[in-house]
Design an enzyme around this catalytic site. Structure first.
Site, PDB file in Angstrom:
ATOM      1  N   GLY A 251      26.438  41.143  56.210  1.00 16.59           N
ATOM      2  CA  GLY A 251      26.334  40.875  54.617  1.00 16.59           C
ATOM      3  C   GLY A 251      25.757  39.671  54.415  1.00 16.59           C
TER       4      GLY A 251
ATOM      5  N   ARG B 225      22.573  44.570  59.611  1.00 15.09           N
ATOM      6  CA  ARG B 225      23.547  44.946  60.509  1.00 15.09           C
ATOM      7  C   ARG B 225      22.909  45.870  61.679  1.00 15.09           C
ATOM      8  NH1 ARG B 225      27.871  43.766  56.663  1.00 15.09           N
ATOM      9  NH2 ARG B 225      27.419  44.389  54.946  1.00 15.09           N
TER      10      ARG B 225
ATOM     11  N   THR C 163      30.489  34.771  54.790  1.00 15.59           N
ATOM     12  CA  THR C 163      30.984  36.180  54.065  1.00 15.59           C
ATOM     13  C   THR C 163      31.702  35.739  52.972  1.00 15.59           C
ATOM     14  OG1 THR C 163      32.185  37.905  54.332  1.00 15.59           O
ATOM     15  CG2 THR C 163      32.765  36.339  55.914  1.00 15.59           C
TER      16      THR C 163
ATOM     17  N   ASP D 228      33.764  37.699  51.975  1.00 10.42           N
ATOM     18  CA  ASP D 228      34.974  38.273  51.912  1.00 10.42           C
ATOM     19  C   ASP D 228      36.309  37.282  52.114  1.00 10.42           C
ATOM     20  OD1 ASP D 228      33.691  40.705  51.415  1.00 10.42           O
ATOM     21  OD2 ASP D 228      33.518  41.279  53.584  1.00 10.42           O
TER      22      ASP D 228
ATOM     23  N   ASP E 155      37.488  36.737  54.849  1.00  7.15           N
ATOM     24  CA  ASP E 155      38.664  37.707  55.705  1.00  7.15           C
ATOM     25  C   ASP E 155      38.425  37.248  57.331  1.00  7.15           C
ATOM     26  OD1 ASP E 155      35.974  38.443  56.597  1.00  7.15           O
ATOM     27  OD2 ASP E 155      36.123  40.491  56.330  1.00  7.15           O
TER      28      ASP E 155
ATOM     29  N   ARG F 194      35.865  44.107  51.215  1.00 12.08           N
ATOM     30  CA  ARG F 194      36.390  45.059  52.496  1.00 12.08           C
ATOM     31  C   ARG F 194      37.854  45.097  52.658  1.00 12.08           C
ATOM     32  NH1 ARG F 194      32.161  46.262  56.358  1.00 12.08           N
ATOM     33  NH2 ARG F 194      30.810  44.677  55.587  1.00 12.08           N
TER      34      ARG F 194
HETATM   35  O1  F6P Z   1      31.080  41.986  53.709  1.00 15.61           O
HETATM   36  C1  F6P Z   1      30.233  41.588  52.868  1.00 15.61           C
HETATM   37  C2  F6P Z   1      30.338  43.055  51.655  1.00 15.61           C
HETATM   38  O2  F6P Z   1      29.543  42.607  50.676  1.00 15.61           O
HETATM   39  C3  F6P Z   1      31.703  43.699  51.680  1.00 15.61           C
HETATM   40  O3  F6P Z   1      32.598  42.995  50.735  1.00 15.61           O
HETATM   41  C4  F6P Z   1      31.385  45.059  51.249  1.00 15.61           C
HETATM   42  O4  F6P Z   1      32.412  45.956  51.524  1.00 15.61           O
HETATM   43  C5  F6P Z   1      30.124  45.261  52.035  1.00 15.61           C
HETATM   44  O5  F6P Z   1      29.756  43.887  52.528  1.00 15.61           O
HETATM   45  C6  F6P Z   1      29.065  45.908  51.616  1.00 15.61           C
HETATM   46  O6  F6P Z   1      28.103  46.235  52.507  1.00 15.61           O
HETATM   47  P1  F6P Z   1      26.521  46.762  52.214  1.00 15.61           P
HETATM   48  O7  F6P Z   1      25.772  45.521  51.290  1.00 15.61           O
HETATM   49  O8  F6P Z   1      26.044  46.995  53.511  1.00 15.61           O
HETATM   50  O9  F6P Z   1      26.761  48.092  51.308  1.00 15.61           O
END
Ligand code: F6P
Length: 321
Positions: free
Chosen positions: A11, A72, A126, A128, A130, A172
């Site tokens: 992300g 990804r 990120t 997050d 995390d 997440r």
């Molecule tokens: O890891 C970053 C993030 O924004 C998370 O907070 C979220 O759960 C996920 O990516 C969403 O991913 P995508 O943009 O692939 O839906």
């Protein structure tokens, strides 16, 4: 070392551009050729490379997203995918790779190093927050500010209508965006995946707020707990007399111009990654701990567990009585 490459993976996060700029400019300053890899590991497998110059990173420090795009890449989780990626790097004379992303991206870098001897350095990017090997990841504080801006606005209308509100934020499995945005936004209740919540307690707290004449009830909910609409249904069932609404902030949290903190953090981390490669280091992950730039072996970094900040959480409970 003569030639290095940089990619962004997973992300996107505000500040990734500032980090790319720092990698490119520090590399060129030190006489290196710097290649930008488009679309993360997927672009690496497909050989989507472009030469970076001083001016290709001009006017990007203030921009959200990533000029290198991101993806990804399921193919990279397989040994065959990584073998192709390693060959692309070798064929193009690239001796070091800087990976800006989350822990999934670090895992990819770790395998690329272990299986094919590629020199890799990971930088935590990120929203997050995390990643246990750093106190803060690039993009986190910008995302918190974006969530906070939304909370402030929702609070205005909720107060006017004397409603309650559930605001779901990203993160997440990590509750840090909820915790920081919740404290900064004066939320009545913060729900995070790290601390199981009890519905009876939640209902009591809402009732207490009502009894003492609170004009609004803001619940900041981390997405890792449950969905805002699921919680809304449960609250409506228990408190049918109250008017509650749910808002999912979603991808707005990933965009926008990075804060000063994220730009500085990204600049420092990007420069350090190049310095580490020049020192012949590999399999390192950069972090910021207690205001100092640090780096860890990638195995060690990935084995660390993020400790939830109970002091902050308890503070949020005291301040929201
Ligand atoms: O890891 C970053 C993030 O924004 C998370 O907070 C979220 O759960 C996920 O990516 C969403 O991913 P995508 O943009 O692939 O839906």
């Amino acid at each position: 070392m003569k030639k290095i490459a940089v990619l962004t993976s997973g992300g996107d996060a505000p500040g990734m551009n500032a980090c790319i700029r720092a990698v490119v400019r520090t590399g060129i300053f030190n006489g290196l050729e710097v290649i930008g890899i488009m679309r993360g590991y997927s672009g690496l497998i497909n050989g989507e490379l472009k030469e970076m110059t001083l001016s290709s990173v001009a006017d990007i420090i203030q921009r959200g997203g990533t000029i290198l795009r991101t993806a990804r890449c399921p193919e990279f989780t397989k040994p065959e995918g990584r073998a192709i990626a390693a060959k692309v790097l070798k064929d193009n004379g690239i001796e070091g790779l800087v990976v800006i992303g989350g822990d999934g991206s670090f895992r990819g870098a770790q395998l690329l190093s272990q299986e094919h001897g590629v020199n890799t350095i990971g930088i935590p990017g990120t929203i997050d927050n995390d990643i246990a090997s750093t106190d803060y990841s690039i993009g986190f504080f910008t995302a918190v500010n974006t969530a906070l801006d939304a909370i402030n606005k929702i609070r205005d209308t909720m107060t006017s209508h004397e409603r309650g509100s559930i605001i779901e934020v990203m993160g997440r499995h990590c509750g840090n965006i909820a915790l920081y945005a919740g404290i900064a936004g004066g939320a009545e209740i913060i729900l995070v995946p790290e601390i199981p919540f009890d519905m009876d307690d939640l209902v009591d707290r809402i009732r207490e707020g009502q009894a003492r004449g609170k004009l609004h009830n803001i619940i900041v909910l981390a997405e890792g707990v449950c969905s805002a609409y699921e919680l809304l249904d449960r609250i409506k069932e228990r408190l049918p007399e109250l008017d509650f609404r749910a808002t999912i902030l979603g991808h707005i949290q990933r965009g926008g111009s990075p804060t000063a903190f994220d730009r500085v953090l990204a600049s420092q981390m990007g420069a350090r990654a190049v310095e580490l490669l020049l020192q012949g280091k590999t399999c390192r992950v950069i972090g910021m701990k207690k205001n100092k730039l640090v780096d860890f072996d990638v195995d060690e970094a990935l084995a660390m567990e993020r400790e939830f900040d109970m002091d902050m959480y308890n503070l949020s409970k005291i301040l929201s009585i």
